[in-house]
Write a protein that holds these residues in place. Sequence first.
Motif, short mmCIF file in Angstrom:
data_model
loop_
_atom_site.label_atom_id
_atom_site.label_comp_id
_atom_site.label_asym_id
_atom_site.label_seq_id
_atom_site.Cartn_x
_atom_site.Cartn_y
_atom_site.Cartn_z
N GLY A 117 -3.29 13.74 -16.12
CA GLY A 117 -2.53 12.64 -15.55
C GLY A 117 -1.90 13.07 -14.24
N VAL A 118 -1.37 12.10 -13.51
CA VAL A 118 -0.80 12.34 -12.19
C VAL A 118 0.55 11.64 -12.08
N SER A 119 1.55 12.33 -11.58
CA SER A 119 2.85 11.71 -11.30
C SER A 119 3.25 12.08 -9.88
N GLN A 193 1.09 7.77 -12.34
CA GLN A 193 2.46 7.25 -12.31
C GLN A 193 3.01 7.45 -10.90
N VAL A 194 3.60 6.39 -10.33
CA VAL A 194 4.12 6.46 -8.97
C VAL A 194 5.60 6.08 -8.94
N PHE A 195 6.40 6.91 -8.28
CA PHE A 195 7.80 6.59 -8.00
C PHE A 195 7.89 6.27 -6.51
N LYS A 196 8.47 5.11 -6.17
CA LYS A 196 8.56 4.71 -4.76
C LYS A 196 9.97 4.26 -4.42
N SER A 197 10.55 4.92 -3.43
CA SER A 197 11.88 4.54 -2.96
C SER A 197 11.80 3.23 -2.19
N LEU A 208 1.56 2.77 -0.88
CA LEU A 208 1.52 2.21 -2.23
C LEU A 208 0.48 1.11 -2.32
N ALA A 209 0.34 0.33 -1.25
CA ALA A 209 -0.67 -0.74 -1.24
C ALA A 209 -2.07 -0.15 -1.39
N VAL A 210 -2.32 0.97 -0.75
CA VAL A 210 -3.62 1.64 -0.87
C VAL A 210 -3.87 2.08 -2.31
N LEU A 211 -2.83 2.61 -2.95
CA LEU A 211 -2.97 3.05 -4.34
C LEU A 211 -3.27 1.87 -5.26
N ARG A 212 -2.56 0.78 -5.06
CA ARG A 212 -2.80 -0.41 -5.90
C ARG A 212 -4.24 -0.90 -5.75
N LYS A 213 -4.74 -0.86 -4.54
CA LYS A 213 -6.09 -1.37 -4.27
C LYS A 213 -7.18 -0.45 -4.79
N ARG A 214 -7.02 0.85 -4.62
CA ARG A 214 -8.10 1.78 -4.90
C ARG A 214 -8.07 2.43 -6.28
N LEU A 215 -6.90 2.45 -6.90
CA LEU A 215 -6.82 3.06 -8.23
C LEU A 215 -7.13 2.05 -9.35
N GLY A 216 -6.86 0.80 -9.09
CA GLY A 216 -7.15 -0.22 -10.10
C GLY A 216 -6.40 0.03 -11.39
N HIS A 218 -6.28 2.47 -13.23
CA HIS A 218 -5.77 3.83 -13.41
C HIS A 218 -4.34 4.00 -12.88
N LEU A 219 -3.84 3.00 -12.15
CA LEU A 219 -2.44 3.00 -11.74
C LEU A 219 -1.63 2.54 -12.94
N ALA A 220 -1.12 3.49 -13.69
CA ALA A 220 -0.48 3.19 -14.97
C ALA A 220 0.93 2.65 -14.84
N GLU A 221 1.67 3.11 -13.82
CA GLU A 221 3.08 2.72 -13.72
C GLU A 221 3.59 2.92 -12.30
N VAL A 222 4.36 1.96 -11.82
CA VAL A 222 5.05 2.08 -10.54
C VAL A 222 6.54 1.89 -10.80
#
Length: 262
Positions: A117-119, A193-197, A208-216, A218-222
């Motif tokens: 997993g990735v955080s 898992q992504v934490f965004k200020s 973050l927009a790139v992650l939403r588009k390309r991870l589909g 697999h983006l488990a949590e923002v």
Amino acid sequence: MSESSIPSRPAAFSYPGHGANARIGVAICHGFTGSPLSVLPWAEHLAAQGYAVTVPLLPGHGTDWRELARTRWSDWYGSFETAYLELSERTETCFVAGLSMGGAIALLTASRHQVAGVSVVNPGLSFYDRRVRVIGVLKYFQKTTLPIQEEQPTAVVTEDGDYSRTPLAAVHELKKLFGAAVRGLPLVTAPVQVFKSRTDAVVPPTSLAVLRKRLGMHLAEVVSLASSGHVATLDVDAPEIFAKSGAFFYAIARQNTSVETP
């Protein structure tokens, strides 16, 4: 968390783990011009739960901007990849994590290896400054620039070395790294898992927009961080990052191995 709890000199961090959770590894990557000091409280929190943790000091970091100018993005990535592979060899389940540029390196690692997993915290994949589009030419006419400064920062200050200037050659390498990480995103199969200020003067929302588009899927949590700037691992929302990333790792690891409740 206080300044006195953070060592004054940047150095790699490693903890072998204890108890059943020693079979679970987390490799954490610091950011551009930063050092392990920026993620040390995060690493120590996970170590206290028994996880095996490693945080390498990337080449050109923890020293000064002149040395950074002589390194390449492949040096930074290679250093972290080696640390991850060494940790994965002695653990049953291994995760990657990172702050800022370290987030890009963690994601690139996940695209090339079967991580659990990735955080990532405020992962960098894009730039605010449009001049980066011509950085490959600009670096020959302008050697350095001033580092990005946040207004009224609230994060703990660390002494990462002399980065009073930012070498444009290194920014060019950073751009190459971001490109490689973005191209690799479709190959990431681990949950992310992504934490965004909400307020981040360093990494724009487009990352973050790139992650939403390309991870589909697999983006488990923002997780939105309401009260922290870019270096959120040393800021007001740090306890939330530590708790939620720990829960994220635990939830995945428990499917693969016998672990202790954090």
